[in-house]
Design a protein around this motif. Structure first.
Motif, short mmCIF file in Angstrom:
data_model
loop_
_atom_site.label_atom_id
_atom_site.label_comp_id
_atom_site.label_asym_id
_atom_site.label_seq_id
_atom_site.Cartn_x
_atom_site.Cartn_y
_atom_site.Cartn_z
N THR A 140 4.46 -22.00 -16.42
CA THR A 140 4.18 -20.86 -17.30
C THR A 140 5.32 -19.86 -17.23
N LEU A 141 5.91 -19.56 -18.40
CA LEU A 141 6.97 -18.55 -18.51
C LEU A 141 6.34 -17.28 -19.08
N LEU A 142 6.58 -16.13 -18.41
CA LEU A 142 6.03 -14.86 -18.86
C LEU A 142 7.17 -13.88 -19.14
N LEU A 143 7.23 -13.40 -20.38
CA LEU A 143 8.18 -12.35 -20.78
C LEU A 143 7.38 -11.09 -21.10
N TYR A 144 7.96 -9.90 -20.85
CA TYR A 144 7.23 -8.65 -21.03
C TYR A 144 8.24 -7.52 -21.26
N THR A 145 7.75 -6.40 -21.73
CA THR A 145 8.61 -5.22 -21.90
C THR A 145 8.29 -4.20 -20.82
N ASP A 146 9.17 -3.21 -20.67
CA ASP A 146 9.06 -2.29 -19.54
C ASP A 146 7.85 -1.37 -19.62
N GLY A 147 7.20 -1.26 -20.81
CA GLY A 147 5.99 -0.46 -20.89
C GLY A 147 4.88 -0.95 -19.98
N LEU A 148 4.95 -2.24 -19.57
CA LEU A 148 3.93 -2.80 -18.68
C LEU A 148 4.11 -2.33 -17.25
N VAL A 149 5.36 -2.13 -16.82
CA VAL A 149 5.62 -1.91 -15.39
C VAL A 149 6.32 -0.60 -15.09
N GLU A 150 6.71 0.16 -16.11
CA GLU A 150 7.47 1.38 -15.87
C GLU A 150 6.74 2.58 -16.45
N ARG A 151 6.47 3.56 -15.60
CA ARG A 151 5.88 4.82 -16.03
C ARG A 151 6.23 5.89 -15.02
N ARG A 152 6.06 7.13 -15.45
CA ARG A 152 6.43 8.25 -14.59
C ARG A 152 5.59 8.25 -13.31
N ASP A 153 6.26 8.61 -12.21
CA ASP A 153 5.61 8.78 -10.91
C ASP A 153 5.07 7.47 -10.35
N HIS A 154 5.57 6.33 -10.83
CA HIS A 154 5.16 5.04 -10.29
C HIS A 154 6.41 4.21 -9.99
N ASP A 155 6.33 3.40 -8.93
CA ASP A 155 7.45 2.56 -8.54
C ASP A 155 7.45 1.28 -9.37
#
Length: 624
Positions: free
Chosen positions: A556-571
């Protein structure tokens, strides 16, 4: 033009229009906001000249211009003899002229002979009362047939410019109301020591002035009907505070109640839609276009239907005042102000409530306009998403979640398509997949995204054997030459079946995008961290690199955009680690269920950025 066909200056500009122009506060000088509207008209309609024109009693001022030549550009004003805008003022309607030189009314007009105006399109600019103050004009020096889309765009820009003028009027009136309020407060303090009766009168006047001030302040920044409903509920204060304020919006021959989003009233939701023919005070106000006052239950029983009486009894109302909400062009709905105990609404209070309903009507009109724009934006976003190809072996699924800010559409996208099958091949075709993120969250970003997606498809199909790196290199080269303001990241990958084997091969090139994830059938997840720099036209073209990995059956290959993993005050690294754990644990589930679980666990309920997920799974069984 015959002398009798010219309006006199006194007839052209009414006292009310002159007062509205004074509230606007614009003069024959450059205004940043109005110049921006002129530039937008020039850019959207592709015309060499555009301006925002306001007509005073003895001249036409141009606070916003684009492309106007000297000496007129320096003066920012034209005599009425050179004004085509005055015809828009006089008629209250758009003036659209394909070729003024061929128009008997305008062929010798000074605006045509002195300013070089040939094609002209002017849309009315109005205040909150519908008074026409000027026009937003698009001008061409050549004959031009104005298309429906161009006129619609110009009308939309004129509506936005009118809204700006109304906000300026509102701001000026707000300052005036503040002065009135301060005067009323001082008078109330002086009268407090004289008599209780005068104190009560002063307090009532203060409450009314404060209501108008609060209405102008609280309703100026509303963003939707629910927001308007919430603020209207909390708007009314003072001794005569109503027990309930209802908002009903007109839709053809019906009134639709906007329920309170925070306070659950089961009775309120019993009657959410009313036909205009229903015997209710609110529908009477809509039918007759006037305020309707019901002082007590006896008047309600005598004048209205049993359904209306039962509804008001269950809601606990005795006195009702229904005020029509007038927009700039039509009746928008009805404001229902209700008191549990009998309440005498005097002349002053009714005038104040009527004035407050004007502010509420402006907020409702703005909310309806924004809701319409949101709907258009969402339809555009949905139309720009790729339909995934049908497959007979490879599984593929995608998920798109828009940002919480509904009126913004983003530059995130996914793409998937099969490559042409080799002439001698009878096996499965290779599959191209892409996930990308163009910088920005507006119509411009969505436009660039659509261009980049199409250019990348073309670059891929024009360069057999369809190398992802070659296609990205070609895209870089095109963007460095073409006027495409490209900035963002993407992963471009190809999945190839391996001849004589159930295995597949993955080839990818990464332009600064978050690392794809690859899950093997045994549950191990690897990050494909190899990448080049992001897309940006200023970086110039260079040779992109690509990388390969074997894919076992069931990978299984998974592609995603940064909105899934990047937000303010989170690592971000911690979020990617959580994503890896979710893929390892649930990666053997159906792809739609897998993507839903990932999105529900990682994406915020109201994400600040768009989220795109794309998953591809190679066939579990050997190919025949």
């Amino acid at each position: 033009m015959p002398e009798q066909g010219r309006e006199s200056e006194a007839d052209l500009i009414s006292i009310a229009q002159q007062q509205a122009l004074r509230w606007v506060g614009l003069t024959a000088a450059s205004d940043t906001g109005m110049d921006r509207f002129a530039r937008l008209v020039s850019r959207v309609l592709r015309v060499p000249m555009a301006f925002v024109s306001l007509v005073e009693a003895d001249r036409q001022i141009l606070p916003g211009i684009f492309g106007l030549t000297e000496p007129w550009a320096g003066r920012r004003a034209l005599p009425l003899s050179h004004s085509l805008c005055r015809y828009v003022i006089a008629s209250g309607q758009p003036l659209v002229v394909p070729d003024a030189r061929a128009d008997q009314r305008l062929s010798t007009h000074p605006a045509v002979t002195d300013l070089g105006i040939t094609a002209y399109a002017g849309m009315p600019l109005t205040d909150a009362d519908g008074l026409v103050l000027g026009s937003l004009c698009a001008i061409d020096h050549q004959p031009r047939t104005w298309g429906p889309g161009e006129l619609s765009d110009l009308e939309d820009l004129a509506a936005a410019c009118s809204a700006e003028l109304r906000l300026r009027i509102l701001s000026a009136q707000n300052r005036s109301a503040q002065q009135v309020l301060e005067t009323a407060r001082a008078a109330a303090e002086e009268a407090r020591s004289d008599a209780q009766r005068l104190e009560q009168q002063a307090q009532a006047g203060l409450d009314h002035a404060e209501l108008l001030l609060r209405a102008s302040e609280e309703l100026a920044q509303t963003s939707g009907l629910e927001d308007v409903r919430r603020r209207v509920r909390d708007l009314f204060v003072g001794a005569g505070k109503p027990s309930y304020v209802g908002l009903l919006v007109a839709d053809k021959d019906e009134l639709h109640r906007v329920p309170d989003p925070d306070i659950e009233r089961s009775v309120e939701r019993e009657v959410l839609t009313l036909s205009v023919d229903a015997a209710f005070p609110s529908t009477q106000a809509m039918r007759e276009r006037r305020a309707v006052f019901v002082p007590d239950r006896e008047a309600l029983v005598a004048g209205y239907s049993p359904e209306a009486v039962g509804f008001f009894d269950r809601m606990g109302f005795t006195t009702v005042l229904c005020l029509p909400l007038w927009g700039s062009r039509a009746l928008l709905g009805v404001l229902a102000i209700c008191w549990a105990k009998r309440h005498e609404v005097g002349v002053t209070e009714r005038a104040t409530l009527t004035a407050a309903s004007g502010y509420i009507a402006q907020a409702v009109e703005r909310a309806l306009y924004l809701d319409e724009r949101i709907s258009v934006a969402r339809q555009l976003q949905a139309a720009m998403l790729t339909d995934l190809p049908l497959t007979d072996g490879v599984e593929i699924n995608a998920l798109y979640q828009p940002a919480a800010d509904d009126h913004m559409i983003g530059g995130d996208w996914y793409d998937a398509y099969y490559l042409p099958r080799a002439p001698a091949s009878d096996g499965q075709s290779s599959l191209m997949v892409t996930v990308g993120d163009i910088t920005g969250h507006d119509m411009h970003a969505a436009t660039i995204m659509g261009q980049v997606r199409s250019m990348l498809r073309q670059a891929t199909l024009d360069h057999p054997p369809y190398s992802p790196a070659t296609a990205l290199t070609a895209l870089d080269a095109a963007c460095s030459v073409l006027p495409v303001e490209t900035s963002g990241t993407l992963v471009h990958a190809r999945l190839d079946p391996v001849d004589g084997s159930p295995d597949w091969k993955l080839t990818w090139s990464n332009a600064g995008h978050p690392p794809p994830l690859l899950r093997t059938p045994d549950g191990h997840v690897a990050q494909l961290v190899e990448h080049d720099v992001l897309l940006h036209r200023s970086l110039g073209p260079f040779d992109r690199t690509e990388h390969q990995r074997p894919l076992r059956p069931g990978s299984t290959l998974l592609l995603y955009t940064d909105g899934l993993v990047e937000r303010r005050d989170h690592d971000m690294d911690a979020a990617i680690a959580q994503l890896i754990a979710l893929l390892a644990r649930h990666g053997d589930r159906p792809l739609d269920e897998l993507l839903g679980r990932i999105n529900n666990r990682l994406a915020q309920p109201a994400p600040e950025d768009d989220v795109v997920l794309l998953a591809v799974r190679t066939p579990v069984v050997a190919r025949l």
